[in-house]
Write a protein that holds these residues in place. Structure first.
Motif, PDB file in Angstrom:
ATOM      1  N   TYR A   8       0.810  -1.219   0.000  1.00  0.00           N
ATOM      2  CA  TYR A   8       0.000   0.000   0.000  1.00  0.00           C
ATOM      3  C   TYR A   8       0.846   1.273   0.000  1.00  0.00           C
ATOM      4  CZ  TYR A   8      -3.717  -3.249   1.206  1.00  0.00           C
ATOM      5  OH  TYR A   8      -4.605  -4.296   1.192  1.00  0.00           O
ATOM      6  N   PHE A  60      -0.087   4.433  -2.016  1.00  0.00           N
ATOM      7  CA  PHE A  60      -1.275   5.216  -1.684  1.00  0.00           C
ATOM      8  C   PHE A  60      -0.896   6.645  -1.302  1.00  0.00           C
ATOM      9  CE2 PHE A  60      -4.848   6.331   1.281  1.00  0.00           C
ATOM     10  CZ  PHE A  60      -5.826   6.395   0.300  1.00  0.00           C
ATOM     11  N   TYR A 100      -0.348   8.597  -4.394  1.00  0.00           N
ATOM     12  CA  TYR A 100      -1.649   8.920  -4.989  1.00  0.00           C
ATOM     13  C   TYR A 100      -2.248  10.166  -4.342  1.00  0.00           C
ATOM     14  CZ  TYR A 100      -6.781   8.418  -5.398  1.00  0.00           C
ATOM     15  OH  TYR A 100      -8.122   8.645  -5.576  1.00  0.00           O
ATOM     16  N   GLU A 109     -13.663   6.442  -3.642  1.00  0.00           N
ATOM     17  CA  GLU A 109     -12.443   6.551  -4.448  1.00  0.00           C
ATOM     18  C   GLU A 109     -11.238   6.026  -3.676  1.00  0.00           C
ATOM     19  OE1 GLU A 109     -12.654  10.300  -7.432  1.00  0.00           O
ATOM     20  OE2 GLU A 109     -12.996  10.779  -5.325  1.00  0.00           O
ATOM     21  N   CYS A 110     -11.197   6.329  -2.378  1.00  0.00           N
ATOM     22  CA  CYS A 110     -10.093   5.828  -1.537  1.00  0.00           C
ATOM     23  C   CYS A 110     -10.100   4.308  -1.496  1.00  0.00           C
ATOM     24  CB  CYS A 110     -10.220   6.373  -0.115  1.00  0.00           C
ATOM     25  SG  CYS A 110      -9.577   8.026   0.085  1.00  0.00           S
ATOM     26  N   GLU A 137     -11.441   2.216  -3.634  1.00  0.00           N
ATOM     27  CA  GLU A 137     -11.085   1.677  -4.949  1.00  0.00           C
ATOM     28  C   GLU A 137      -9.572   1.681  -5.152  1.00  0.00           C
ATOM     29  OE1 GLU A 137     -13.337   0.752  -8.088  1.00  0.00           O
ATOM     30  OE2 GLU A 137     -13.811  -0.089  -6.131  1.00  0.00           O
ATOM     31  N   LYS A 138      -8.934   2.771  -4.748  1.00  0.00           N
ATOM     32  CA  LYS A 138      -7.481   2.872  -4.913  1.00  0.00           C
ATOM     33  C   LYS A 138      -6.764   1.854  -4.043  1.00  0.00           C
ATOM     34  CE  LYS A 138      -3.806   4.737  -6.636  1.00  0.00           C
ATOM     35  NZ  LYS A 138      -3.524   4.657  -8.088  1.00  0.00           N
ATOM     36  N   GLY A 157      -7.085  -1.621  -5.389  1.00  0.00           N
ATOM     37  CA  GLY A 157      -6.222  -1.816  -6.552  1.00  0.00           C
ATOM     38  C   GLY A 157      -4.778  -2.087  -6.181  1.00  0.00           C
TER      39      GLY A 157
END
Length: 305
Positions: A10, A13, A16, A69-70, A72-73, A76
């Motif tokens: 992670y 993240f 991102y 959105e968090c 989903e990221k 992924g």
């Protein structure tokens, strides 16, 4: 054994979040004004430290990101999620040589890291799909059954359920390797439905679960389960633009009436199916029609058996 923390799956993240901050031209000073140390954020971006969940909640507000959105990221970036998606994709594409290798890699990953509920459910979906679709599968039915019973025992003893528990049960009901009473499924579904669902993905999980429960009820030819499923369809609130679930409500009602009147024959179902496909051809893309046709063909095969 490695911990998930040492894998650093992670760590991107933070990058991102930094891209969003820079893209929206939000000064680091804003973090300090909200009681979130800008230095802590910078160290998190560089992978030098972790961030507290309470600070993450503040970041969501400061950067104006939706919680969805968090999620989903983060999904992924998850090794478990990416393994599951890739494995299922190659299985459905019938690239069984590749799927066999990916299953082996996923099992090794699970053995090298601590237990998580998500890993077990992902492994179940992968193994059962390969077992059902791969004619040369190295997965044994006993291996799936042992894993399935372990997950179900946890669910039966639980008092709180989530969407992902419902998604597992939906998949388990449809694959047909082992029969499980629908009571647990209904218990989980009712609890999940007590919370209003606002995002598309969550609604899709519930809707997929309802459809799979209907398909399983038809496959097992249990009228009581069909009746129960139809009642759930009738109580499920559908938005005005959700033509897909309106269609399935109509299908569920047709099946219930056909079973009540003992008139649900393959020939009558075939005519009903063609009427649905003809009406959909006006406004639904061909790829989506093909998926729906496969689902309706599945019901027809259950009626013929």
């Amino acid at each position: 054994m490695q911990t998930q923390k040492t894998i650093d799956e992670y760590n991107l993240f933070g990058t991102y979040l930094e891209e969003i901050r820079r893209g929206k031209k939000i000064s680091l000073r804003v973090f300090d004004e909200h009681g979130l140390s800008s230095r802590t954020f910078q160290r998190f971006v560089k992978g030098e430290s972790d961030i507290r969940i309470t600070d993450l909640a503040l970041l969501v507000e400061i950067l104006s990101i939706s919680p969805f959105e968090c999620t989903e990221k983060l999904m992924g970036l998850s090794t478990t999620v990416t393994h599951k998606i890739e494995c299922l994709s190659v299985i459905y594409q019938k690239d069984f040589q590749r799927s066999t290798q990916l299953i082996k890699e996923f099992k090794e990953y699970i053995q090298q890291t601590p237990f998580t509920l998500g890993k077990e459910e992902a492994l179940y979906k992968i193994l059962s799909s390969d077992f059902l679709l791969n004619p040369r599968s190295e997965v044994s039915e006993n291996e799936i059954t042992v894993l399935e019973h372990r997950i179900l025992k946890r669910l039966q003893n639980a008092t709180v359920y989530t969407l992902y528990d419902l998604d597992f049960l939906s998949y388990q009901q449809l694959n047909g390797i082992n029969q499980v009473s629908p009571r647990l499924f209904l218990k989980v579904l009712k609890m999940v439905n007590t919370t209003p669902l606002t995002d598309v993905q969550s609604n899709q999980i519930v809707e997929r679960a309802l459809i799979n429960m209907l398909l399983n009820s038809i496959r097992t030819k249990k009228y009581s389960n069909v009746l129960l499923t139809v009642q759930l369809f009738e109580s499920y609130v559908i938005s005005d633009h959700n033509w897909y679930m309106f269609m399935w409500k109509k299908i569920a009602d047709y099946i219930k009436k056909g079973m009540q009147q003992k008139e649900l024959t393959p020939s009558k179902w075939h005519s009903f199916k063609q009427d649905i496909l003809s009406s959909l051809s006006i406004f639904v893309p061909l790829t989506q029609i093909n998926h729906i046709q496969n689902q309706l063909n599945l019901i027809e095969s259950y009626l013929i058996d």
